[in-house]
Motif scaffolding. Structure first.
Motif, PDB file in Angstrom:
ATOM      1  N   ASP A 148       0.806  -1.216   0.000  1.00  0.00           N
ATOM      2  CA  ASP A 148       0.000   0.000   0.000  1.00  0.00           C
ATOM      3  C   ASP A 148       0.840   1.268   0.000  1.00  0.00           C
ATOM      4  O   ASP A 148       0.294   2.372   0.032  1.00  0.00           O
ATOM      5  N   THR A 149       2.161   1.146  -0.019  1.00  0.00           N
ATOM      6  CA  THR A 149       3.030   2.310   0.092  1.00  0.00           C
ATOM      7  C   THR A 149       3.913   2.467  -1.135  1.00  0.00           C
ATOM      8  O   THR A 149       4.184   1.519  -1.872  1.00  0.00           O
ATOM      9  N   TRP A 150       4.348   3.700  -1.338  1.00  0.00           N
ATOM     10  CA  TRP A 150       5.291   4.006  -2.416  1.00  0.00           C
ATOM     11  C   TRP A 150       6.624   3.347  -2.093  1.00  0.00           C
ATOM     12  O   TRP A 150       7.134   3.475  -0.981  1.00  0.00           O
ATOM     13  N   GLN A 151       7.200   2.640  -3.057  1.00  0.00           N
ATOM     14  CA  GLN A 151       8.338   1.775  -2.741  1.00  0.00           C
ATOM     15  C   GLN A 151       9.675   2.278  -3.247  1.00  0.00           C
ATOM     16  O   GLN A 151      10.697   1.598  -3.115  1.00  0.00           O
ATOM     17  N   THR A 152       9.690   3.468  -3.870  1.00  0.00           N
ATOM     18  CA  THR A 152      10.958   4.042  -4.326  1.00  0.00           C
ATOM     19  C   THR A 152      11.085   5.464  -3.804  1.00  0.00           C
ATOM     20  O   THR A 152      10.497   6.378  -4.367  1.00  0.00           O
ATOM     21  N   PRO A 153      11.805   5.675  -2.692  1.00  0.00           N
ATOM     22  CA  PRO A 153      12.582   4.662  -1.973  1.00  0.00           C
ATOM     23  C   PRO A 153      11.694   3.863  -1.015  1.00  0.00           C
ATOM     24  O   PRO A 153      10.574   4.284  -0.702  1.00  0.00           O
ATOM     25  N   PRO A 154      12.180   2.731  -0.538  1.00  0.00           N
ATOM     26  CA  PRO A 154      11.428   1.980   0.466  1.00  0.00           C
ATOM     27  C   PRO A 154      11.228   2.830   1.716  1.00  0.00           C
ATOM     28  O   PRO A 154      12.144   3.496   2.170  1.00  0.00           O
ATOM     29  N   GLN A 155      10.019   2.809   2.256  1.00  0.00           N
ATOM     30  CA  GLN A 155       9.729   3.617   3.437  1.00  0.00           C
ATOM     31  C   GLN A 155       9.784   2.777   4.709  1.00  0.00           C
ATOM     32  O   GLN A 155       9.529   1.571   4.682  1.00  0.00           O
ATOM     33  N   ASP A 156      10.096   3.426   5.780  1.00  0.00           N
ATOM     34  CA  ASP A 156      10.136   2.787   7.098  1.00  0.00           C
ATOM     35  C   ASP A 156       8.699   2.717   7.618  1.00  0.00           C
ATOM     36  O   ASP A 156       8.165   3.719   8.100  1.00  0.00           O
TER      37      ASP A 156
END
Length: 394
Positions: A148-156
């Motif tokens: 469900d999250t934007w992956q570039t960059p990977p989020q904490d």
């Protein structure tokens, strides 16, 4: 002799030097003494940051421009490290040279460093505030689904932790509108040069690229900021009523809460805007008119620049490396922290003022520009800073 016996004489400097002219006049009958009519520099606090020329919201080069007249305020105060503003947002790039400084461990910037934890034992809650190793704020985001999250960059997104680093850049731009290291010959200036920032990460970017704020995360940030003694809390996001308990506690502790009105060009207030005890901020342009996108209404307390606001930024490059940047942003998201910065500047000059006294002082001092025929009380922050000048001069 009285003042009527004093005269100012003008002469052509091409014909004589000041010294030679003075000697000639001194020899005239009836002349007691001759002195140069000296000129001295104003004691204006003009920072040497090269980006200031792009920051119209601080100092406009246009006569009658819609800036906040920061130059006048800086004559009396440039902020104070004893004042603390919480930025609850997508995080803050605390490694940005304008925010974290350039020294070892990034502790010489405007980010509030919890020295009990910095000098304490890793893995131990040295100051007993319920957060382990919170050297520079807290990351409240946790429990999200990777898909469900934007992956570039990977989020904490998995667990809460003591690293409130930015991922989307929004919070870093907000911070630049409140306080950065100024008059250091680098980057930009801000209304506050030394006022401290308490970073709280309460937001993330979803898989469509939309920035989101979790209300449960925000509520915890209010509680944390209250414990840490924040004077001002900035909310550049929409809000819901689940914040009520934490907001009430923060206000009872004396905190000033500032929120962005929204970017929908309508008159619909979010929860915080509807309360009446929160400072709601609409956006204006460099020409001092309502920004076309700005939400508005009778519930709006104050307006501030929100279009083409040059501030600090944060990006992630193709290699995944952090990029500490600068750029122009627009939205009431950036009007709100400009007002939060005005309250912080006022607090630095009037440290004994209560929450209500500071609010009254700032709101009573703004310029009312309702003559532009908007359906709400549109006022700007330029005199919020100017008021410091006015009151100090009395």
């Amino acid at each position: 002799p009285g003042r009527e016996s004093f005269f100012v004489v003008n002469f052509d400097p091409a014909q004589s030097s000041v010294r030679a002219a003075a000697e000639v006049f001194a020899r005239l009958d009836g002349v007691v003494s001759v002195q140069p009519d000296e000129v001295y520099a104003m004691h204006a606090m003009l920072p040497n940051d090269p980006g200031l020329s792009s920051q119209w919201w601080l100092r406009s080069a246009t006569l009658g421009g819609g800036d906040i007249r920061a130059l006048a305020a800086w004559t009396f105060s440039t902020g104070s490290p004893d004042v603390l503003v919480c930025v609850a947002d997508s995080g803050v790039d605390w490694q940005h040279p304008e925010i974290g400084g350039t020294g070892p461990d990034y502790i010489d910037g405007v980010v509030k460093i919890n020295m009990a934890e910095f000098n304490g034992s890793p893995g131990i809650d040295d100051d007993g505030n319920g957060k382990v190793d919170d050297v520079r704020g807290w990351d409240f985001v946790n429990g999200l689904q990777w898909a469900d999250t934007w992956q570039t960059p990977p989020q904490d997104i998995a667990i809460q932790d003591p690293d409130p680093m930015d991922y989307g850049g929004h919070g870093t731009s907000v911070t630049g509108c409140i306080s950065v290291l100024s008059d250091n010959g680098v980057g930009i200036a801000s209304s506050n040069w030394t006022t401290k920032i308490l970073p709280c990460r309460v937001g993330w970017t979803d898989n469509t690229g939309q920035g989101l704020i979790g209300m449960s995360f925000a509520a915890q940030a209010f509680d944390y900021a209250r414990i840490m003694g924040a004077d001002v809390f900035n909310c550049s996001w929409g809000s819901g009523s689940s914040l009520a308990f934490s907001v009430n506690a923060a206000i009872a502790a004396g905190m000033i809460i500032v929120e962005s009105a929204g970017n929908s060009n309508d008159q619909v207030a979010s929860y915080l805007g509807s309360r009446g005890d929160i400072i709601s901020v609409a956006a204006t342009t460099s020409g001092d008119s309502k920004a076309g996108f700005s939400t508005y209404g009778t519930w709006v307390d104050i307006s501030a620049p929100g279009e083409g606001v040059y501030s600090t930024g944060f990006n992630v490059g193709a290699t995944g490396a952090a990029q500490h940047t600068y750029g122009s942003v627009s939205g009431t998201s950036f009007s709100s922290p400009i007002v939060a910065g005005a309250f912080a500047l006022a607090k630095s000059y009037y440290p004994s003022d209560t929450r209500n006294q500071l609010i009254d002082r700032v709101l009573a001092a703004v310029d009312n520009t309702s003559g532009i025929r908007l359906k709400f009380k549109l006022i700007k922050t330029r005199s919020a800073d100017q008021r410091i000048v006015t009151l100090a001069a009395k």
